[in-house]
Design an enzyme around this catalytic site. Structure first.
Site, PDB file in Angstrom:
ATOM      1  N   LYS A 120       0.825  -1.221   0.000  1.00  0.00           N
ATOM      2  CA  LYS A 120       0.000   0.000   0.000  1.00  0.00           C
ATOM      3  C   LYS A 120       0.853   1.263   0.000  1.00  0.00           C
ATOM      4  O   LYS A 120       0.486   2.260  -0.613  1.00  0.00           O
ATOM      5  CB  LYS A 120      -0.973  -0.005   1.178  1.00  0.00           C
ATOM      6  CG  LYS A 120      -2.072  -1.043   0.989  1.00  0.00           C
ATOM      7  CD  LYS A 120      -3.330  -0.742   1.771  1.00  0.00           C
ATOM      8  CE  LYS A 120      -4.437  -1.692   1.309  1.00  0.00           C
ATOM      9  NZ  LYS A 120      -5.656  -1.595   2.053  1.00  0.00           N
ATOM     10  N   LYS A 207      -4.860  -8.524  -6.676  1.00  0.00           N
ATOM     11  CA  LYS A 207      -6.061  -8.723  -5.858  1.00  0.00           C
ATOM     12  C   LYS A 207      -7.190  -7.787  -6.300  1.00  0.00           C
ATOM     13  O   LYS A 207      -6.932  -6.624  -6.615  1.00  0.00           O
ATOM     14  CB  LYS A 207      -5.690  -8.415  -4.397  1.00  0.00           C
ATOM     15  CG  LYS A 207      -6.691  -8.883  -3.382  1.00  0.00           C
ATOM     16  CD  LYS A 207      -6.288  -8.481  -1.962  1.00  0.00           C
ATOM     17  CE  LYS A 207      -6.709  -7.068  -1.654  1.00  0.00           C
ATOM     18  NZ  LYS A 207      -7.140  -6.819  -0.274  1.00  0.00           N
ATOM     19  N   LYS A 210     -11.001  -2.399  -3.719  1.00  0.00           N
ATOM     20  CA  LYS A 210     -11.856  -1.205  -3.841  1.00  0.00           C
ATOM     21  C   LYS A 210     -11.076  -0.051  -4.443  1.00  0.00           C
ATOM     22  O   LYS A 210     -11.624   0.811  -5.110  1.00  0.00           O
ATOM     23  CB  LYS A 210     -12.324  -0.721  -2.459  1.00  0.00           C
ATOM     24  CG  LYS A 210     -13.101  -1.704  -1.649  1.00  0.00           C
ATOM     25  CD  LYS A 210     -13.596  -1.009  -0.378  1.00  0.00           C
ATOM     26  CE  LYS A 210     -13.814  -1.972   0.746  1.00  0.00           C
ATOM     27  NZ  LYS A 210     -12.653  -2.144   1.625  1.00  0.00           N
TER      28      LYS A 210
HETATM   29  N1  AQP Z   1      -9.884  -9.675  -3.306  1.00  0.00           N
HETATM   30  C1  AQP Z   1     -10.259 -10.229  -2.167  1.00  0.00           C
HETATM   31  N2  AQP Z   1     -10.488 -11.554  -2.091  1.00  0.00           N
HETATM   32  C2  AQP Z   1     -10.896 -12.147  -0.929  1.00  0.00           C
HETATM   33  N3  AQP Z   1     -11.112 -11.438   0.215  1.00  0.00           N
HETATM   34  C3  AQP Z   1     -10.894 -10.115   0.178  1.00  0.00           C
HETATM   35  N4  AQP Z   1     -11.023  -9.145   1.102  1.00  0.00           N
HETATM   36  C4  AQP Z   1     -10.679  -7.952   0.558  1.00  0.00           C
HETATM   37  N5  AQP Z   1     -10.337  -8.102  -0.724  1.00  0.00           N
HETATM   38  C5  AQP Z   1     -10.470  -9.434  -0.994  1.00  0.00           C
HETATM   39  C6  AQP Z   1     -11.453  -9.382   2.472  1.00  0.00           C
HETATM   40  O1  AQP Z   1     -12.501  -8.485   2.770  1.00  0.00           O
HETATM   41  C7  AQP Z   1     -12.427  -8.114   4.143  1.00  0.00           C
HETATM   42  C8  AQP Z   1     -12.475  -6.637   4.297  1.00  0.00           C
HETATM   43  O2  AQP Z   1     -11.417  -6.019   3.612  1.00  0.00           O
HETATM   44  P1  AQP Z   1     -11.150  -4.485   3.876  1.00  0.00           P
HETATM   45  O3  AQP Z   1     -12.216  -3.657   3.323  1.00  0.00           O
HETATM   46  O4  AQP Z   1     -10.947  -4.243   5.305  1.00  0.00           O
HETATM   47  O5  AQP Z   1      -9.780  -4.126   3.234  1.00  0.00           O
HETATM   48  P2  AQP Z   1      -8.911  -4.659   2.108  1.00  0.00           P
HETATM   49  O6  AQP Z   1      -8.515  -6.062   2.355  1.00  0.00           O
HETATM   50  O7  AQP Z   1      -7.802  -3.714   2.005  1.00  0.00           O
HETATM   51  O8  AQP Z   1      -9.879  -4.574   0.863  1.00  0.00           O
HETATM   52  P3  AQP Z   1      -9.645  -3.804  -0.442  1.00  0.00           P
HETATM   53  O9  AQP Z   1     -10.820  -3.982  -1.320  1.00  0.00           O
HETATM   54  O10 AQP Z   1      -8.330  -4.175  -1.032  1.00  0.00           O
HETATM   55  O11 AQP Z   1      -9.668  -2.311   0.040  1.00  0.00           O
HETATM   56  P4  AQP Z   1      -8.734  -1.133  -0.327  1.00  0.00           P
HETATM   57  O12 AQP Z   1      -8.683  -1.093  -1.822  1.00  0.00           O
HETATM   58  O13 AQP Z   1      -9.439   0.053   0.266  1.00  0.00           O
HETATM   59  O14 AQP Z   1      -7.413  -1.416   0.300  1.00  0.00           O
HETATM   60  C9  AQP Z   1     -11.143  -8.722   4.703  1.00  0.00           C
HETATM   61  O15 AQP Z   1     -11.472  -9.904   5.392  1.00  0.00           O
HETATM   62  C10 AQP Z   1     -10.349  -9.047   3.470  1.00  0.00           C
HETATM   63  O16 AQP Z   1      -9.493 -10.160   3.672  1.00  0.00           O
END
Ligand code: AQP
Length: 344
Positions: A120, A207, A210
Site C-alpha cells: 500500500k 487482488k 476497492k
Molecule cells: N480480493 C479479495 N479476495 C478475498 N477477500 C478479500 N477481502 C478484501 N479483498 C479481498 C477481504 O474483505 C475483508 C475486508 O477487507 P477491507 O475492506 O478491510 O480491506 P482490504 O482487504 O484492504 O480490501 P480492499 O478492497 O483491497 O480495500 P482497499 O482497496 O481500500 O485497500 C477482509 O477480510 C479481506 O481479507
C-alpha cells in the site's frame, strides 16, 4: 471475575471491513458470505472499521456515506443484527486505547515484515501515514478487545492475524506470571471457501480491490445486472479450453480466478466445478458465470438500495451494536489496564 473471563473458552468471532468505497465480490466471497454462515454457530462481532479507513486520506462526507453503504451491504447479505453485533469502530473508543497499549508491546521488526504496508505504501513509503504503518496493531486490538478466538477473513489478512497472535502472546508473557493465567487466547484465522483471494478481472495476478483505479477490475455489490454481465464478458482470459485438473488451472491466473469465483458462488469445490467445465471454452463458461453472479448479487443490491432509503434506521442499528460492543470491550480494557499497572 468478569463474565468474559468466566466464558474464557467460548468461541467468539471478530471481523471488520473498511468503509473505503464500494464493496466488491472479493469482500463478499472472502469475508461477508462466511460471516453469514458462521453467525449461527459462533457469537459474532462485526465492525465497520473507519479508524482503519483513515490510514489513507478519506473525504469526510464520503466516509460517512460509505459507512452507511457498508452497513447496508452487510445487512443485505444476511447478517442478522439481533443475533450478531454490528457497529462502527470509532464509536467504541477502547479500540484506540488498546491499540496504544499494543503499540508498546509490538516490535518495529514485526511491523517491518508486513507485506500489506509495503504494497500500500509502495515507493512513497516516507510519505505514508504512521497510521498505515501501525494498521496491524490496531487490527490486533480490534480482535483481542473482544477476546475473539476466530477471525474469518480473506487470505490477504493472514499475516496480520499472525501478528495479532504474536502481540497476544507477548502481552501474556509480559503481564501474566504463568501460562494458566494467560489473559488472551491466541486468535485463529478462518480462511474459508474456494475464493479466499479473488483477483482483478483485468489482471489475474492482482487482488480485486476497492482502490483499483479501474472499475472494470471488480464486481461491486451495487452493480446492475447489465454491469455485472459486461464486466464478466470483458474479463481477461486466455485462448485455451478449461483444463481437467487443478495444477494446470493454477498456472492460468485468469482462468483460475473465474473458476474459483464460480465454485464459491455455487458452493462447490473447485474440483467439482472443473468436472462441469473441463474441455469447454470461455464462450461456454462465461454466460453461466454471469447468470450465477447476477442471481446471487442482484437480491443483495436490491436490498441494499432499499435499506439506504432509511439511513436513520441504519444509525439506530449501529448505535445498538455500539452499546453491545461496549459491554464486552469496557471490562476487557479495564482488566488490561490493571495488568499493565495503570491506576484506574
Ligand atoms: N480480493 C479479495 N479476495 C478475498 N477477500 C478479500 N477481502 C478484501 N479483498 C479481498 C477481504 O474483505 C475483508 C475486508 O477487507 P477491507 O475492506 O478491510 O480491506 P482490504 O482487504 O484492504 O480490501 P480492499 O478492497 O483491497 O480495500 P482497499 O482497496 O481500500 O485497500 C477482509 O477480510 C479481506 O481479507
Amino acid at each position: 471475575m468478569t463474565n468474559l473471563q468466566s466464558d474464557h473458552l467460548q468461541k467468539r468471532i471478530f471481523s471488520g471491513i473498511q468503509p473505503t468505497g464500494n464493496l466488491h465480490l472479493g469482500n463478499y466471497l472472502g469475508a461477508i458470505k462466511n460471516w453469514v454462515n458462521l453467525q449461527n454457530d459462533i457469537y459474532s462481532i462485526f465492525s465497520i472499521v473507519d479508524l482503519h479507513a483513515i490510514t489513507v486520506p478519506q473525504e469526510p462526507s464520503k466516509l460517512k456515506s460509505s459507512t452507511h453503504e457498508v452497513a447496508a451491504a452487510i445487512i443485505a447479505s444476511g447478517i442478522d443484527t439481533d443475533k450478531s453485533i454490528l457497529f462502527n469502530q470509532s464509536s467504541v473508543k477502547e479500540h484506540a486505547e488498546l491499540a496504544w497499549i499494543f503499540n508498546c508491546v509490538c516490535r518495529i521488526g514485526w511491523l517491518n515484515r508486513m507485506t500489506q504496508f509495503k504494497e500500500k505504501a509502495g515507493k512513497n513509503r516516507e510519505n505514508a501515514t504512521v497510521g498505515l504503518y501501525g494498521y496491524p496493531v490496531l487490527m490486533a486490538a480490534d480482535i483481542l478487545l473482544y477476546k475473539s478466538t476466530h477471525v474469518p477473513v480473506g487470505d490477504d489478512q493472514k499475516q496480520h492475524i499472525e501478528l495479532a497472535r504474536d502481540i497476544a502472546s507477548s502481552f501474556n508473557n509480559m503481564f501474566t506470571s504463568d501460562e494458566e493465567d494467560d489473559f488472551f487466547d491466541l486468535p485463529e484465522p478462518q480462511i474459508i471457501g474456494e475464493a479466499t483471494r479473488v483477483m482483478s478481472l483485468r489482471d489475474g495476478t492482482k487482488k480485486m480491490s476497492k482502490s483499483d483505479a479501474s472499475d472494470a477490475s471488480r464486481i461491486n455489490l451495487t452493480d446492475t445486472a447489465e454491469e455485472i454481465s459486461n464486466k464478466i464478458k470483458k474479463a481477461k482470459t486466455d485462448p485455451h479450453p478449461l483444463p481437467d485438473n487443478i495444477e494446470e488451472l493454477k498456472e492460468r491466473p485468469e482462468a483460475h480466478n473465474l473458476m474459483s469465483i464460480y465454485s464459491s458462488l455455487s458452493d462447490q469445490t473447485l474440483e467439482k466445478a472443473l468436472i462441469e467445465f473441463s474441455g469447454k471454452g470461455f464462450s461456454y463458461f462465461k454466460p453461466r458465470l454471469i447468470d450465477l453472479a447476477i442471481e446471487t448479487l442482484s437480491p443483495i443490491s436490491r436490498e441494499m438500495r432499499s435499506l439506504l432509503k432509511y439511513r436513520n434506521e441504519i444509525d439506530k442499528i449501529l448505535k445498538n451494536g455500539e452499546q453491545k460492543a461496549k459491554e464486552i470491550a469496557e471490562p476487557v480494557l479495564k482488566d488490561v489496564k490493571n495488568l499493565v499497572g495503570f491506576v484506574n
